[in-house]
Design a protein around this motif. Structure first.
Motif, PDB file in Angstrom:
ATOM      1  N   LYS A 130      63.119  42.070  41.559  1.00 32.43           N
ATOM      2  CA  LYS A 130      63.231  40.740  40.975  1.00 32.43           C
ATOM      3  C   LYS A 130      62.025  39.931  41.422  1.00 32.43           C
ATOM      4  O   LYS A 130      61.673  39.929  42.596  1.00 32.43           O
ATOM      5  CB  LYS A 130      64.529  40.074  41.428  1.00 32.43           C
ATOM      6  N   ARG A 131      61.403  39.265  40.467  1.00 31.43           N
ATOM      7  CA  ARG A 131      60.279  38.380  40.769  1.00 31.43           C
ATOM      8  C   ARG A 131      60.584  37.059  40.070  1.00 31.43           C
ATOM      9  O   ARG A 131      60.553  36.997  38.847  1.00 31.43           O
ATOM     10  CB  ARG A 131      58.967  38.991  40.284  1.00 31.43           C
ATOM     11  N   GLY A 132      60.908  36.044  40.866  1.00 25.96           N
ATOM     12  CA  GLY A 132      61.345  34.780  40.275  1.00 25.96           C
ATOM     13  C   GLY A 132      62.664  34.995  39.557  1.00 25.96           C
ATOM     14  O   GLY A 132      63.614  35.514  40.124  1.00 25.96           O
ATOM     15  N   TYR A 150      63.118  40.426  36.007  1.00 25.81           N
ATOM     16  CA  TYR A 150      63.477  41.711  36.589  1.00 25.81           C
ATOM     17  C   TYR A 150      62.548  42.796  36.070  1.00 25.81           C
ATOM     18  O   TYR A 150      62.123  42.768  34.918  1.00 25.81           O
ATOM     19  CB  TYR A 150      64.922  42.080  36.221  1.00 25.81           C
ATOM     20  N   GLY A 151      62.235  43.757  36.911  1.00 18.94           N
ATOM     21  CA  GLY A 151      61.384  44.855  36.525  1.00 18.94           C
ATOM     22  C   GLY A 151      61.753  46.112  37.295  1.00 18.94           C
ATOM     23  O   GLY A 151      62.751  46.157  38.020  1.00 18.94           O
ATOM     24  N   THR A 152      60.920  47.142  37.125  1.00 19.17           N
ATOM     25  CA  THR A 152      61.157  48.439  37.738  1.00 19.17           C
ATOM     26  C   THR A 152      59.974  48.768  38.639  1.00 19.17           C
ATOM     27  O   THR A 152      58.828  48.494  38.269  1.00 19.17           O
ATOM     28  CB  THR A 152      61.301  49.526  36.660  1.00 19.17           C
ATOM     29  N   ALA A 153      60.231  49.361  39.792  1.00 14.91           N
ATOM     30  CA  ALA A 153      59.169  49.719  40.731  1.00 14.91           C
ATOM     31  C   ALA A 153      59.248  51.204  41.054  1.00 14.91           C
ATOM     32  O   ALA A 153      60.335  51.765  41.196  1.00 14.91           O
ATOM     33  CB  ALA A 153      59.289  48.913  42.018  1.00 14.91           C
ATOM     34  N   PHE A 154      58.083  51.826  41.169  1.00 13.69           N
ATOM     35  CA  PHE A 154      57.942  53.232  41.548  1.00 13.69           C
ATOM     36  C   PHE A 154      58.039  53.336  43.052  1.00 13.69           C
ATOM     37  O   PHE A 154      57.333  52.637  43.791  1.00 13.69           O
ATOM     38  CB  PHE A 154      56.578  53.728  41.053  1.00 13.69           C
ATOM     39  N   ARG A 162      65.319  51.794  27.809  1.00 14.17           N
ATOM     40  CA  ARG A 162      64.054  51.204  28.240  1.00 14.17           C
ATOM     41  C   ARG A 162      64.213  50.408  29.520  1.00 14.17           C
ATOM     42  O   ARG A 162      65.261  49.826  29.779  1.00 14.17           O
ATOM     43  CB  ARG A 162      63.495  50.271  27.162  1.00 14.17           C
ATOM     44  N   VAL A 163      63.136  50.410  30.296  1.00 17.67           N
ATOM     45  CA  VAL A 163      63.024  49.571  31.484  1.00 17.67           C
ATOM     46  C   VAL A 163      61.718  48.803  31.363  1.00 17.67           C
ATOM     47  O   VAL A 163      60.819  49.189  30.618  1.00 17.67           O
ATOM     48  CB  VAL A 163      63.055  50.389  32.804  1.00 17.67           C
ATOM     49  N   THR A 164      61.618  47.699  32.097  1.00 17.50           N
ATOM     50  CA  THR A 164      60.393  46.909  32.097  1.00 17.50           C
ATOM     51  C   THR A 164      59.680  47.073  33.429  1.00 17.50           C
ATOM     52  O   THR A 164      60.306  47.292  34.468  1.00 17.50           O
ATOM     53  CB  THR A 164      60.690  45.416  31.853  1.00 17.50           C
ATOM     54  N   VAL A 165      58.360  46.974  33.379  1.00 15.44           N
ATOM     55  CA  VAL A 165      57.519  47.097  34.575  1.00 15.44           C
ATOM     56  C   VAL A 165      56.540  45.936  34.571  1.00 15.44           C
ATOM     57  O   VAL A 165      55.835  45.706  33.582  1.00 15.44           O
ATOM     58  CB  VAL A 165      56.757  48.451  34.575  1.00 15.44           C
ATOM     59  N   PHE A 166      56.509  45.181  35.667  1.00 11.46           N
ATOM     60  CA  PHE A 166      55.539  44.097  35.810  1.00 11.46           C
ATOM     61  C   PHE A 166      54.125  44.663  35.896  1.00 11.46           C
ATOM     62  O   PHE A 166      53.931  45.822  36.259  1.00 11.46           O
ATOM     63  CB  PHE A 166      55.806  43.290  37.092  1.00 11.46           C
ATOM     64  N   MET A 167      53.136  43.830  35.604  1.00  9.97           N
ATOM     65  CA  MET A 167      51.731  44.264  35.647  1.00  9.97           C
ATOM     66  C   MET A 167      51.345  44.775  37.033  1.00  9.97           C
ATOM     67  O   MET A 167      50.650  45.781  37.152  1.00  9.97           O
ATOM     68  CB  MET A 167      50.810  43.132  35.212  1.00  9.97           C
ATOM     69  N   LYS A 168      51.798  44.107  38.080  1.00  7.06           N
ATOM     70  CA  LYS A 168      51.456  44.522  39.444  1.00  7.06           C
ATOM     71  C   LYS A 168      51.983  45.924  39.730  1.00  7.06           C
ATOM     72  O   LYS A 168      51.260  46.779  40.247  1.00  7.06           O
ATOM     73  CB  LYS A 168      52.009  43.541  40.464  1.00  7.06           C
ATOM     74  N   GLU A 169      53.228  46.185  39.374  1.00  6.39           N
ATOM     75  CA  GLU A 169      53.812  47.508  39.615  1.00  6.39           C
ATOM     76  C   GLU A 169      53.153  48.557  38.713  1.00  6.39           C
ATOM     77  O   GLU A 169      52.982  49.701  39.108  1.00  6.39           O
ATOM     78  CB  GLU A 169      55.326  47.482  39.408  1.00  6.39           C
ATOM     79  N   PHE A 170      52.776  48.148  37.495  1.00  7.28           N
ATOM     80  CA  PHE A 170      52.082  49.081  36.607  1.00  7.28           C
ATOM     81  C   PHE A 170      50.758  49.524  37.221  1.00  7.28           C
ATOM     82  O   PHE A 170      50.421  50.710  37.189  1.00  7.28           O
ATOM     83  CB  PHE A 170      51.842  48.446  35.235  1.00  7.28           C
ATOM     84  N   SER A 171      50.017  48.590  37.802  1.00 10.60           N
ATOM     85  CA  SER A 171      48.733  48.959  38.415  1.00 10.60           C
ATOM     86  C   SER A 171      48.936  49.909  39.592  1.00 10.60           C
ATOM     87  O   SER A 171      48.109  50.782  39.835  1.00 10.60           O
ATOM     88  CB  SER A 171      47.932  47.722  38.827  1.00 10.60           C
ATOM     89  N   GLU A 172      50.062  49.791  40.304  1.00  8.61           N
ATOM     90  CA  GLU A 172      50.368  50.713  41.398  1.00  8.61           C
ATOM     91  C   GLU A 172      50.804  52.087  40.867  1.00  8.61           C
ATOM     92  O   GLU A 172      50.612  53.099  41.533  1.00  8.61           O
ATOM     93  CB  GLU A 172      51.462  50.122  42.292  1.00  8.61           C
TER      94      GLU A 172
END
Length: 113
Positions: A98-100, A103-107, A70-80
């Protein structure tokens, strides 16, 4: 807060899941610290797997088809990512951000581009 892409280490648990925040866990009665790995770009298909709240952020879980981790995705990246989702999955290039302290995953875009 803006996301940071770059050369920093990403936390993973003993099972290989990317962690939203580096945390100690208990595995077979033993304390196991996060494994910090260098950031990297990867091609994969991610499938939506749920939501969660962390200390200061809400995020989404996705499962990597290539590894089952599993990976995590922030809400902002999810909307993108939303315009690219097909039946709850998205394929392409990804990296970690990294945000603060989180950590998350970006497309990054479609595979092969």
């Amino acid at each position: 807060m803006a996301s940071k892409k770059g050369n920093y280490k990403i936390p993973f648990n003993a099972a290989g899941d990317q962690q939203h925040y580096p945390e100690m866990e208990w595995v077979s009665g033993k304390r196991v610290e996060s494994v910090m790995k260098d950031n990297f770009v990867f091609d994969d298909t991610l499938k939506f797997d749920g939501t969660a709240r962390g200390r200061s952020a809400a995020y989404f879980y996705f499962v990597r088809s290539s590894t089952g981790t599993r990976v995590t995705v922030f809400m902002k990246e999810f909307s993108e990512m939303m315009p690219h989702l097909i039946r709850g999955s998205i394929s392409g290039k990804f990296t970690f951000i990294k945000r603060g302290e989180n950590y998350g995953t970006a497309f990054l875009g479609a595979e092969g581009k």
